[in-house]
Design an enzyme around this catalytic site. Structure first.
Site, mmCIF file in Angstrom:
data_model
loop_
_atom_site.group_PDB
_atom_site.id
_atom_site.type_symbol
_atom_site.label_atom_id
_atom_site.label_comp_id
_atom_site.label_asym_id
_atom_site.label_seq_id
_atom_site.Cartn_x
_atom_site.Cartn_y
_atom_site.Cartn_z
ATOM 1 N N ASP A 13 0.637 -1.233 0.001
ATOM 2 C CA ASP A 13 -0.028 0.004 0.052
ATOM 3 C C ASP A 13 0.927 1.370 0.046
ATOM 4 O O ASP A 13 0.453 2.241 0.644
ATOM 5 C CB ASP A 13 -0.982 -0.069 1.017
ATOM 6 C CG ASP A 13 -1.964 -1.095 1.105
ATOM 7 O OD1 ASP A 13 -1.662 -2.147 0.600
ATOM 8 O OD2 ASP A 13 -3.108 -1.088 1.759
ATOM 9 N N ASP A 55 -4.845 -0.844 -1.554
ATOM 10 C CA ASP A 55 -6.352 -0.907 -1.204
ATOM 11 C C ASP A 55 -6.718 -0.194 -2.377
ATOM 12 O O ASP A 55 -6.459 0.894 -3.209
ATOM 13 C CB ASP A 55 -6.247 0.665 -0.146
ATOM 14 C CG ASP A 55 -6.928 0.022 1.275
ATOM 15 O OD1 ASP A 55 -7.081 -1.264 1.285
ATOM 16 O OD2 ASP A 55 -7.157 0.673 2.221
ATOM 17 N N HIS A 57 -10.827 0.574 -3.170
ATOM 18 C CA HIS A 57 -11.915 0.526 -2.469
ATOM 19 C C HIS A 57 -13.091 0.938 -3.661
ATOM 20 O O HIS A 57 -12.836 1.937 -4.531
ATOM 21 C CB HIS A 57 -11.963 1.351 -1.503
ATOM 22 C CG HIS A 57 -11.434 0.862 -0.252
ATOM 23 N ND1 HIS A 57 -11.191 -0.462 0.172
ATOM 24 C CD2 HIS A 57 -10.446 1.726 0.525
ATOM 25 C CE1 HIS A 57 -10.451 -0.702 1.318
ATOM 26 N NE2 HIS A 57 -10.094 0.965 1.613
ATOM 27 N N SER A 63 -15.396 0.495 5.057
ATOM 28 C CA SER A 63 -14.525 1.243 6.071
ATOM 29 C C SER A 63 -14.686 2.695 6.295
ATOM 30 O O SER A 63 -13.953 3.391 6.952
ATOM 31 C CB SER A 63 -13.071 0.684 5.552
ATOM 32 O OG SER A 63 -12.587 1.557 4.313
ATOM 33 N N HIS A 74 -10.875 6.764 1.162
ATOM 34 C CA HIS A 74 -9.476 6.742 0.894
ATOM 35 C C HIS A 74 -9.277 5.667 -0.269
ATOM 36 O O HIS A 74 -10.020 4.818 -0.232
ATOM 37 C CB HIS A 74 -8.373 6.581 1.976
ATOM 38 C CG HIS A 74 -8.773 5.205 2.583
ATOM 39 N ND1 HIS A 74 -9.755 4.882 3.435
ATOM 40 C CD2 HIS A 74 -7.965 3.967 2.355
ATOM 41 C CE1 HIS A 74 -9.805 3.601 3.804
ATOM 42 N NE2 HIS A 74 -8.737 3.090 3.039
ATOM 43 N N LYS A 99 -6.837 -5.057 -3.214
ATOM 44 C CA LYS A 99 -7.664 -5.769 -1.939
ATOM 45 C C LYS A 99 -8.643 -4.899 -1.549
ATOM 46 O O LYS A 99 -8.827 -3.654 -1.708
ATOM 47 C CB LYS A 99 -6.663 -6.012 -0.875
ATOM 48 C CG LYS A 99 -6.127 -5.085 -0.284
ATOM 49 C CD LYS A 99 -5.007 -5.278 0.876
ATOM 50 C CE LYS A 99 -4.086 -4.303 1.202
ATOM 51 N NZ LYS A 99 -4.880 -3.097 1.767
ATOM 52 N N GLU A 106 -13.718 -5.490 4.588
ATOM 53 C CA GLU A 106 -12.542 -4.535 4.821
ATOM 54 C C GLU A 106 -11.631 -5.650 4.663
ATOM 55 O O GLU A 106 -11.853 -6.963 5.287
ATOM 56 C CB GLU A 106 -12.762 -3.832 6.141
ATOM 57 C CG GLU A 106 -11.396 -3.423 6.576
ATOM 58 C CD GLU A 106 -10.859 -2.265 5.825
ATOM 59 O OE1 GLU A 106 -10.736 -2.430 4.496
ATOM 60 O OE2 GLU A 106 -10.669 -1.086 6.392
ATOM 61 N N ALA A 134 0.397 0.186 6.455
ATOM 62 C CA ALA A 134 0.938 0.835 7.534
ATOM 63 C C ALA A 134 1.289 -0.427 8.466
ATOM 64 O O ALA A 134 0.691 -1.284 8.383
ATOM 65 C CB ALA A 134 0.071 1.943 8.158
ATOM 66 N N CYS A 138 -2.051 -2.916 7.557
ATOM 67 C CA CYS A 138 -1.844 -3.936 6.507
ATOM 68 C C CYS A 138 -0.562 -4.677 6.626
ATOM 69 O O CYS A 138 -0.541 -5.873 6.188
ATOM 70 C CB CYS A 138 -1.882 -2.935 5.168
ATOM 71 S SG CYS A 138 -3.413 -2.384 4.877
HETATM 72 ZN ZN LIG Z 1 -8.615 1.113 3.087
#
Ligand SMILES: [Zn+2]
Length: 192
Positions: A13, A55, A57, A63, A74, A99, A106, A134, A138
């Site tokens: 990420d 990520d 989304h 989330s 985000h 993902k 989530e 982070a 993750c």
């Molecule tokens: Zn996320």
């Protein structure tokens, strides 16, 4: 420590929204980019596989605060914030793992709901080097899943940064990963 056949690199990420100035900027997250590029160059030079998770989304992901989650909006798929940081240049041959693409689920771990495990087994991977953003989300969850699936794990100590919603979250996450069996390493630990 030498890199060898059966090793793979997973970088979590490194996306604009997770870097300072982004929607969910990890403090000093940009500091890991040069180190991660060097790890990637080392793996690439030896022909070892590299995976970069992101990520990814939908706009109505669960989330997000407006949907009852804990995070600001985000890394919405296809937006600037979801792109990898421009200075992060792993290698064109790196496999991207998207993902948390399901609005209702989530997924902090790069294994969750993805084909990562299948790719690793097909490639004969036994040991994973894991870093990115982070530490306390993750990276932690990816390391937990990797160890639970029987992979050896090296944690890139100089290639992770934490969100630290609580000030100690990053340190606690590193402690937990090491307790579970991850071996902490730094660039200078590798015979490059
Ligand atoms: Zn996320």
């Amino acid at each position: 420590m030498d890199l060898q056949t059966g090793d793979a690199l997973i970088i979590a990420d490194v996306q604009n929204d997770f870097l300072p100035g982004g929607a969910l900027g990890v403090p000093r997250g940009d500091e890991v980019v040069p180190a991660l590029n060097r790890y990637a160059a080392a793996f690439d030079a030896r022909g070892l596989p590299i995976f970069t998770s992101r990520d990814w989304h939908p706009p109505d992901h669960c989330s997000f605060r407006e949907r009852g989650g804990i995070w600001p909006v985000h890394c919405v798929a296809g937006t600037k914030g979801a792109e990898f940081h421009p200075d992060f240049q792993p290698t064109p041959s790196a496999t991207v793992i998207s993902k948390a693409t399901d609005p209702k689920k989530e997924a902090y771990s790069a294994f969750e709901g993805t084909d990562l495990d299948k790719y690793l087994r097909e490639a004969g991977v036994r040991r994973l080097f894991i870093g990115g953003l982070a530490t306390d989300y993750c990276v932690l969850n990816t390391v937990r899943d990797a160890l639970a699936r029987g992979y050896a794990v090296c944690l890139l100590e100089d290639g992770v940064r934490a969100v630290n919603l609580r000030p100690d979250d990053g340190r606690k996450a590193e402690d937990e990963m090491i307790r579970l069996g991850a071996v902490p390493i730094r660039l200078e630990s590798l015979a490059l």
